[in-house]
Design a protein around this motif. Structure first.
Motif, PDB file in Angstrom:
ATOM      1  N   GLY A   1       0.939  -1.340   0.030  1.00 42.75           N
ATOM      2  CA  GLY A   1       0.050  -0.157   0.133  1.00 42.75           C
ATOM      3  C   GLY A   1       0.880   1.214  -0.010  1.00 42.75           C
ATOM      4  N   TYR A   2       0.268   2.221   0.427  1.00 42.76           N
ATOM      5  CA  TYR A   2       0.756   3.765   0.528  1.00 42.76           C
ATOM      6  C   TYR A   2       1.129   4.337  -0.751  1.00 42.76           C
ATOM      7  CZ  TYR A   2       2.856   6.841   3.975  1.00 42.76           C
ATOM      8  OH  TYR A   2       3.219   7.995   4.785  1.00 42.76           O
ATOM      9  N   ASN A   3       2.393   4.493  -1.293  1.00 39.28           N
ATOM     10  CA  ASN A   3       2.415   5.303  -2.540  1.00 39.28           C
ATOM     11  C   ASN A   3       3.994   4.873  -3.079  1.00 39.28           C
ATOM     12  OD1 ASN A   3       4.218   6.957  -0.872  1.00 39.28           O
ATOM     13  ND2 ASN A   3       2.470   7.879  -0.259  1.00 39.28           N
TER      14      ASN A   3
ATOM     15  N   GLY B   1      -4.385   9.669  11.525  1.00 44.68           N
ATOM     16  CA  GLY B   1      -3.414   9.004  12.465  1.00 44.68           C
ATOM     17  C   GLY B   1      -2.640   7.865  11.786  1.00 44.68           C
ATOM     18  N   CYS B   2      -2.677   7.717  10.685  1.00 49.55           N
ATOM     19  CA  CYS B   2      -1.677   6.616   9.873  1.00 49.55           C
ATOM     20  C   CYS B   2      -0.218   7.207  10.180  1.00 49.55           C
ATOM     21  CB  CYS B   2      -2.112   7.019   8.363  1.00 49.55           C
ATOM     22  SG  CYS B   2      -0.747   6.171   7.271  1.00 49.55           S
ATOM     23  N   ASN B   3       0.455   6.003  10.439  1.00 44.82           N
ATOM     24  CA  ASN B   3       1.871   6.318  10.658  1.00 44.82           C
ATOM     25  C   ASN B   3       2.199   7.100  12.230  1.00 44.82           C
ATOM     26  OD1 ASN B   3       4.107   4.807   9.285  1.00 44.82           O
ATOM     27  ND2 ASN B   3       2.887   5.643   7.511  1.00 44.82           N
ATOM     28  N   SER B   4       1.434   7.333  13.019  1.00 43.76           N
ATOM     29  CA  SER B   4       1.456   7.744  14.248  1.00 43.76           C
ATOM     30  C   SER B   4       1.929   6.958  14.978  1.00 43.76           C
ATOM     31  CB  SER B   4      -0.097   8.533  14.817  1.00 43.76           C
ATOM     32  OG  SER B   4      -0.800   7.373  14.862  1.00 43.76           O
TER      33      SER B   4
ATOM     34  N   ASP C   1       2.868  -3.376  17.394  1.00 53.43           N
ATOM     35  CA  ASP C   1       2.166  -3.824  16.054  1.00 53.43           C
ATOM     36  C   ASP C   1       2.842  -3.406  14.827  1.00 53.43           C
ATOM     37  OD1 ASP C   1       0.365  -5.494  17.537  1.00 53.43           O
ATOM     38  OD2 ASP C   1      -0.957  -3.734  17.985  1.00 53.43           O
ATOM     39  N   TYR C   2       3.308  -2.310  14.796  1.00 52.95           N
ATOM     40  CA  TYR C   2       4.262  -1.711  13.635  1.00 52.95           C
ATOM     41  C   TYR C   2       5.371  -2.929  13.688  1.00 52.95           C
ATOM     42  CZ  TYR C   2       2.374   2.770  13.304  1.00 52.95           C
ATOM     43  OH  TYR C   2       1.479   3.900  12.985  1.00 52.95           O
ATOM     44  N   ALA C   3       5.786  -3.140  14.701  1.00 53.01           N
ATOM     45  CA  ALA C   3       7.021  -4.244  14.650  1.00 53.01           C
ATOM     46  C   ALA C   3       6.755  -5.476  14.295  1.00 53.01           C
ATOM     47  CB  ALA C   3       7.724  -4.328  15.939  1.00 53.01           C
TER      48      ALA C   3
ATOM     49  N   ALA D   1       7.613   5.035   8.667  1.00 59.20           N
ATOM     50  CA  ALA D   1       7.860   4.116   7.408  1.00 59.20           C
ATOM     51  C   ALA D   1       6.673   3.057   7.141  1.00 59.20           C
ATOM     52  CB  ALA D   1       9.246   3.241   7.902  1.00 59.20           C
ATOM     53  N   CYS D   2       5.661   2.852   7.724  1.00 62.75           N
ATOM     54  CA  CYS D   2       4.539   1.870   7.551  1.00 62.75           C
ATOM     55  C   CYS D   2       4.034   2.380   5.928  1.00 62.75           C
ATOM     56  CB  CYS D   2       3.479   2.038   8.556  1.00 62.75           C
ATOM     57  SG  CYS D   2       2.456   0.792   8.293  1.00 62.75           S
ATOM     58  N   HIS D   3       3.789   1.203   5.496  1.00 62.77           N
ATOM     59  CA  HIS D   3       3.337   1.139   4.115  1.00 62.77           C
ATOM     60  C   HIS D   3       2.523  -0.211   3.835  1.00 62.77           C
ATOM     61  CE1 HIS D   3       7.199  -0.538   3.801  1.00 62.77           C
ATOM     62  NE2 HIS D   3       6.815  -1.587   3.012  1.00 62.77           N
ATOM     63  N   HIS D   4       1.839  -0.656   5.157  1.00 65.01           N
ATOM     64  CA  HIS D   4       1.288  -2.104   5.091  1.00 65.01           C
ATOM     65  C   HIS D   4      -0.372  -2.265   5.202  1.00 65.01           C
ATOM     66  CE1 HIS D   4       5.273  -2.660   6.195  1.00 65.01           C
ATOM     67  NE2 HIS D   4       5.355  -3.771   5.990  1.00 65.01           N
ATOM     68  N   CYS D   5      -0.661  -1.328   4.382  1.00 64.29           N
ATOM     69  CA  CYS D   5      -2.315  -1.032   4.153  1.00 64.29           C
ATOM     70  C   CYS D   5      -2.770  -2.261   3.540  1.00 64.29           C
ATOM     71  CB  CYS D   5      -2.824  -0.090   3.381  1.00 64.29           C
ATOM     72  SG  CYS D   5      -1.930   1.643   3.926  1.00 64.29           S
ATOM     73  N   HIS D   6      -2.043  -2.925   2.676  1.00 66.28           N
ATOM     74  CA  HIS D   6      -2.513  -4.067   2.082  1.00 66.28           C
ATOM     75  C   HIS D   6      -2.625  -5.182   2.914  1.00 66.28           C
ATOM     76  CE1 HIS D   6       1.841  -4.530   2.584  1.00 66.28           C
ATOM     77  NE2 HIS D   6       1.970  -5.561   1.891  1.00 66.28           N
TER      78      HIS D   6
ATOM     79  N   ARG E   1      -3.588  -5.213   8.474  1.00 62.68           N
ATOM     80  CA  ARG E   1      -3.072  -5.168   9.777  1.00 62.68           C
ATOM     81  C   ARG E   1      -2.719  -3.813  10.524  1.00 62.68           C
ATOM     82  NH1 ARG E   1      -5.436  -8.650  12.252  1.00 62.68           N
ATOM     83  NH2 ARG E   1      -4.011  -8.250  13.908  1.00 62.68           N
ATOM     84  N   CYS E   2      -3.364  -2.617  10.018  1.00 64.72           N
ATOM     85  CA  CYS E   2      -2.913  -1.439  10.135  1.00 64.72           C
ATOM     86  C   CYS E   2      -3.093  -1.287  11.798  1.00 64.72           C
ATOM     87  CB  CYS E   2      -4.145  -0.396   9.706  1.00 64.72           C
ATOM     88  SG  CYS E   2      -3.986   1.269  10.048  1.00 64.72           S
ATOM     89  N   PRO E   3      -1.875  -0.987  12.197  1.00 64.33           N
ATOM     90  CA  PRO E   3      -1.590  -0.723  13.775  1.00 64.33           C
ATOM     91  C   PRO E   3      -2.465   0.353  14.457  1.00 64.33           C
ATOM     92  CG  PRO E   3       0.546  -0.620  12.465  1.00 64.33           C
ATOM     93  CD  PRO E   3      -0.608  -0.477  11.608  1.00 64.33           C
ATOM     94  N   VAL E   4      -3.192   1.149  13.530  1.00 64.02           N
ATOM     95  CA  VAL E   4      -3.584   2.273  14.094  1.00 64.02           C
ATOM     96  C   VAL E   4      -5.172   2.257  13.722  1.00 64.02           C
ATOM     97  CG1 VAL E   4      -1.657   3.719  14.374  1.00 64.02           C
ATOM     98  CG2 VAL E   4      -2.743   3.920  12.398  1.00 64.02           C
ATOM     99  N   GLY E   5      -5.670   1.137  13.231  1.00 67.65           N
ATOM    100  CA  GLY E   5      -6.953   1.064  12.812  1.00 67.65           C
ATOM    101  C   GLY E   5      -7.572   1.783  11.671  1.00 67.65           C
ATOM    102  N   ILE E   6      -7.054   2.208  10.771  1.00 64.56           N
ATOM    103  CA  ILE E   6      -7.492   2.851   9.745  1.00 64.56           C
ATOM    104  C   ILE E   6      -7.766   1.834   8.215  1.00 64.56           C
ATOM    105  CG2 ILE E   6      -7.204   4.993   8.156  1.00 64.56           C
ATOM    106  CD1 ILE E   6      -5.405   6.089  10.428  1.00 64.56           C
ATOM    107  N   ALA E   7      -6.748   1.467   8.037  1.00 66.03           N
ATOM    108  CA  ALA E   7      -6.786   0.623   6.917  1.00 66.03           C
ATOM    109  C   ALA E   7      -7.042  -0.920   7.318  1.00 66.03           C
ATOM    110  CB  ALA E   7      -5.449   0.821   6.012  1.00 66.03           C
ATOM    111  N   THR E   8      -8.195  -1.149   7.823  1.00 69.63           N
ATOM    112  CA  THR E   8      -8.334  -2.620   8.366  1.00 69.63           C
ATOM    113  C   THR E   8      -9.761  -2.824   8.376  1.00 69.63           C
ATOM    114  OG1 THR E   8      -7.825  -3.990  10.255  1.00 69.63           O
ATOM    115  CG2 THR E   8      -8.603  -1.850  10.630  1.00 69.63           C
TER     116      THR E   8
HETATM  117  S1  SF4 Z   1      -1.146   0.026   7.624  1.00 68.81           S
HETATM  118 FE1  SF4 Z   1      -2.278   2.076   8.718  1.00 68.81          FE
HETATM  119  S2  SF4 Z   1      -0.415   3.018   9.630  1.00 68.81           S
HETATM  120 FE2  SF4 Z   1       0.627   1.514   7.862  1.00 68.81          FE
HETATM  121  S3  SF4 Z   1       0.440   3.104   6.097  1.00 68.81           S
HETATM  122 FE3  SF4 Z   1      -1.558   1.903   6.222  1.00 68.81          FE
HETATM  123  S4  SF4 Z   1      -2.888   3.314   7.252  1.00 68.81           S
HETATM  124 FE4  SF4 Z   1      -1.015   3.948   7.531  1.00 68.81          FE
END
Ligand code: SF4
Ligand SMILES: Cc1cc2nc3c(=O)[nH]c(=O)nc-3n(C[C@H](O)[C@H](O)[C@H](O)COP(=O)(O)O)c2cc1C
Lengths: 237, 474
Positions: free
Chosen positions: B69-71, B367-370, B376-378, B386-391, B394-401
């Motif tokens: 994910g991400y860009n 709050g992405c990447n906050s 959970d990032y780890a 550095a997170c780009h794991h929307c795919h 398992r979004c650690p902050v509950g947005i892309a999940t």
């Molecule tokens: S998984 Fe969540 S924190 Fe990680 S880049 Fe996607 S939206 Fe941001």
């Protein structure tokens, strides 16, 4: 002849060269009366009868262009002769009969209802369909059923190349020759119960014939999974 | 006089010993010729960088391309920082930045005079299509409420209309993707705009992607998909192929919505000069051009990094295309891709966009990447920033999940307010720049208000080089 006339209990709407917006407005007004509608001098115009409501009986004389009956929400639509691309696209409910040949993408992305084509249908019948039934008395063109999510495509006169390509949970039933199969297709022998279900769709159309040799095509499910089966490997990417 | 080659040359002294030649005299490490030590420690291959090597290792293990994910991570793309504003000084008069007003009203889709309800936004920024599926339902709702508070719009994305979002968004664009998930005439008629998407900047030429971990029961129902499948969608629309058909399709949508709302066409930036002209000719009210920097919930990494053209170059080409075919004023132009701030947005407006939309930036504001839930990032092998794991879902902050437990980590009320504040701050940034440039409307920003700080940016956009005041030209 005036643009909107009455003949017996029917409302008759003339298409000709009028702006399609005006024609559709007349059709919508006629729908509100609850009386049968006959649309004449259609000249194969595009976008006739888009987004029609429930409880409407409408007949298009002659042939129509693209998207006739598109986004139908319940109307009973009859097209006397041929139709262009994507008849009944996105239809949720209702019944469409095509007297002749249907162009490409018949019933594209439809959700429910039935489309009945008396002649052949062009390529990509039922592409991306989400539900409902498409019955084609003749042959269906190449790549029919492409990525159909749900619903049934039933062809009584064979199928072209790449039949039932990349299906989700849609089904393609063919009686007659299939020129070639698409990717990820399983051809299975239908059970008597399944044949009875298809016959129940054909019954009201007067098309049941117990001597048919059906081929039922469903997804081989080999294209359904790209990654999630090896999730542990890609979680860390 | 040439030397006689048959006789080897001899020094007039004894040949040095190996010890001496190899610098062993001063304690150099044994078994390692002395040289530039860093070439040993770091390597110097410009082709086989550590990234290139790990990429091959990944491909060799997986046997397929990577998805994320991400860009884009392509370092060659220019950034908006390559452009700077040149505010009014002697030749132009600035407006009072702290006192005078600057209009931000943005009308989209009214230019042809064809639709009853052109979109009137209070600010020139709206929230891009991010599907329910890619984002959680509460993230979608937060975006909606936040956008409503500041008088702007959100977009459904390809997953169909989410009731929570319709309720939250005073203005909602309904996207029709080639896969046509959840198409419903009632939804079309309840939308404030319709959009046919033919591509996006993060993966031009390729359909949507939603991996199985996000195809939850609710998502699967809305998209008529088997639960848990890796949804890889079509890119060709089921019922039109070329521009002539598209014109008929647009007319169909107008009839279906009774000529009430504008029709958008969204594309990834590849050949905008021609693609935008074709879309305008086909009858779109608004053309959206999404540059190569555009965000995504999941895309093949190769497409993220190696397809499309930069947003800044796409805007100029799109604007020139509309000018050339007499469509400026009739067709609105929206730009997206890599916009991080009001400053970036202002540069897009100056380059020729009528409005911009933001995807990733809105996620980040939520709050992405906050820096929370570090473990959970780890667990994803990453860290905040550095997170780009929307795919992965398992979004650690509950947005892309779509996972309820994770989703509950995003406070939807706080999220809405953050979006509202962020959009307000962005708008203030735009007006601050516009006023410094002497504009009483943000839409009066123009290319002349910009200068390029790099040859690249000048060459891509035709913006004059700083100082020399000429565009880098062929
Ligand atoms: S998984 Fe969540 S924190 Fe990680 S880049 Fe996607 S939206 Fe941001
Ligand atoms: C999580 C996420 C989901 C997205 N989903 C869609 C989608 O469903 N349809 C679409 O056309 N674009 C989608 N996009 C792309 C955005 O609409 C937009 O073009 C892009 O995010 C703009 O670039 P930016 O993120 O740099 O602002 C998505 C982007 C993100 C970040």
């Amino acid at each position: 002849m005036s643009e909107v006339a009455e003949r017996m209990d029917e409302i008759v709407i003339e298409v000709g060269k009028r702006h399609i917006r005006e024609v559709n407005r007349d059709i919508m007004d006629a729908c509100a009366t609850g009386r049968p509608i006959r649309v004449v001098n259609t000249l194969s115009r595009h976008n006739l009868g888009v987004g029609l409501p429930d409880n409407v009986d409408i007949t298009f004389e002659g042939s129509v262009g693209y998207y006739c009956g598109g986004l139908n929400t319940g109307a009973n639509i009859s097209i006397e002769r041929n139709c262009g691309w994507a008849v009944g696209e996105g239809m949720a409910k209702g019944h469409i009969t095509v007297g002749g040949y249907a162009g490409m993408s018949c019933g594209a992305a439809m959700i429910g209802g039935t489309i009945h084509v008396k002649g052949d249908a062009g390529p990509r019948v039922g592409v991306a369909m989400k539900g409902g039934n498409i019955v084609v008395e003749g042959k269906i063109g190449y790549q029919s059923g492409f990525m159909a999510h749900s619903g049934r495509i039933i062809a009584l006169g064979g199928a072209g190349e790449s039949c039932a390509d990349a299906l989700w949970e849609g089904e393609v039933w063919v009686a007659g020759e299939v020129d070639s199969l698409g990717v990820d297709v399983d051809v299975i022998e239908p059970t008597a119960e399944e044949v009875a279900e298809v016959d129940a769709i054909l019954e009201p159309l007067g098309l049941v014939d117990s001597s048919r040799n059906w081929r039922k095509m469903v997804s081989g499910q080999r294209l359904w999974y790209f990654e999630s089966r090896d999730a542990s490997a890609w979680l860390m990417i | 006089m040439a030397h006689d080659l048959s006789k080897p040359y001899e020094y007039p002294f004894d040949v040095a010993s190996e010890e001496e030649i190899r610098f062993r005299d001063a304690g150099a490490v044994d078994g390692r010729p002395a040289g530039v030590p860093s070439s040993y420690d770091e390597g110097g291959s410009t082709r086989w960088t550590p990234e290139a090597i790990s990429e091959v290792h990944a491909l060799a293990q997986l046997g397929r391309y990577q998805v994320r994910g991400y860009n884009t991570f392509n370092k060659q793309l220019p950034t908006f920082d390559d452009l700077t504003f040149v505010p009014a000084t002697m030749t132009r008069l600035p407006l009072e930045g702290y006192r005078e007003s600057c209009d931000t009203t943005t009308v989209l889709g009214g230019g042809r005079g064809l639709v009853e309800r052109p979109l009137e936004l209070k600010i020139p920024i709206y929230i891009a299509s991010m599907s329910f599926g890619a984002l959680s339902a509460s993230a979608k709702a937060s975006l909606g409420y936040g956008a409503s508070k500041v008088g702007t719009m959100t977009c459904t994305g390809e997953g169909g209309m989410l009731e929570e979002e319709r309720e939250a968004s005073q203005r909602l664009l309904y996207q029709m993707s080639p896969a046509r998930y959840g198409v419903d005439l009632d939804h079309l008629r309840r939308a404030d705009a319709l959009e046919l998407v033919v591509g996006q900047g993060a993966k031009p030429g390729t359909g949507g992607l939603l991996l199985g971990m996000k195809v939850s029961p609710r998502v699967s129902k809305m998209r008529t998909l088997p639960e848990g499948v890796d949804q890889r969608s079509t890119i060709r629309h089921p019922d039109f192929l070329g521009a002539d058909d598209l014109a008929v399709k647009i007319e169909e949508l107008r009839i279906a919505t009774n000529y009430q709302v504008p029709i958008f066409i969204k594309m990834g930036a590849t050949r905008p000069r021609f693609d935008v002209a074709v879309a305008a000719k086909a009858g779109a009210d608004v053309v959206v051009v999404d540059g190569a920097e555009g965000g995504t919930g999941a895309s093949p990494e190769l497409l993220l990094n190696h397809t499309g053209i930069p947003t800044m170059s796409a805007i100029r080409a799109a604007r020139e295309a509309l000018d050339e075919c007499g469509m400026t004023g009739k067709v609105s132009l929206v730009a997206a891709g890599g916009i991080r701030s009001g400053v970036d947005a202002a540069k897009c407006l100056a380059l020729g966009a009528d409005a911009v939309m933001i995807g990733n930036a809105a996620m980040v504001a939520l709050g992405c990447n906050s820096p929370r839930y570090l473990e959970d990032y780890a667990a994803l092998g990453t860290s905040p920033g550095a997170c780009h794991h929307c795919h992965t879902g398992r979004c650690p902050v509950g947005i892309a999940t779509q996972d309820e437990e994770l989703e509950s980590r995003m406070n939807p009320r706080a999220g809405a307010e953050r979006i509202a504040r962020y959009l307000t701050a962005m708008t203030m940034e735009i007006t601050a720049l516009a006023k410094a440039c002497g504009k009483s409307s943000v839409h009066n920003l123009e290319t002349e208000d910009l200068r390029a700080l790099s040859f690249q940016a000048s060459a891509f956009t035709g913006v004059k080089m700083a100082g020399i005041d000429r565009a880098f030209d062929w």
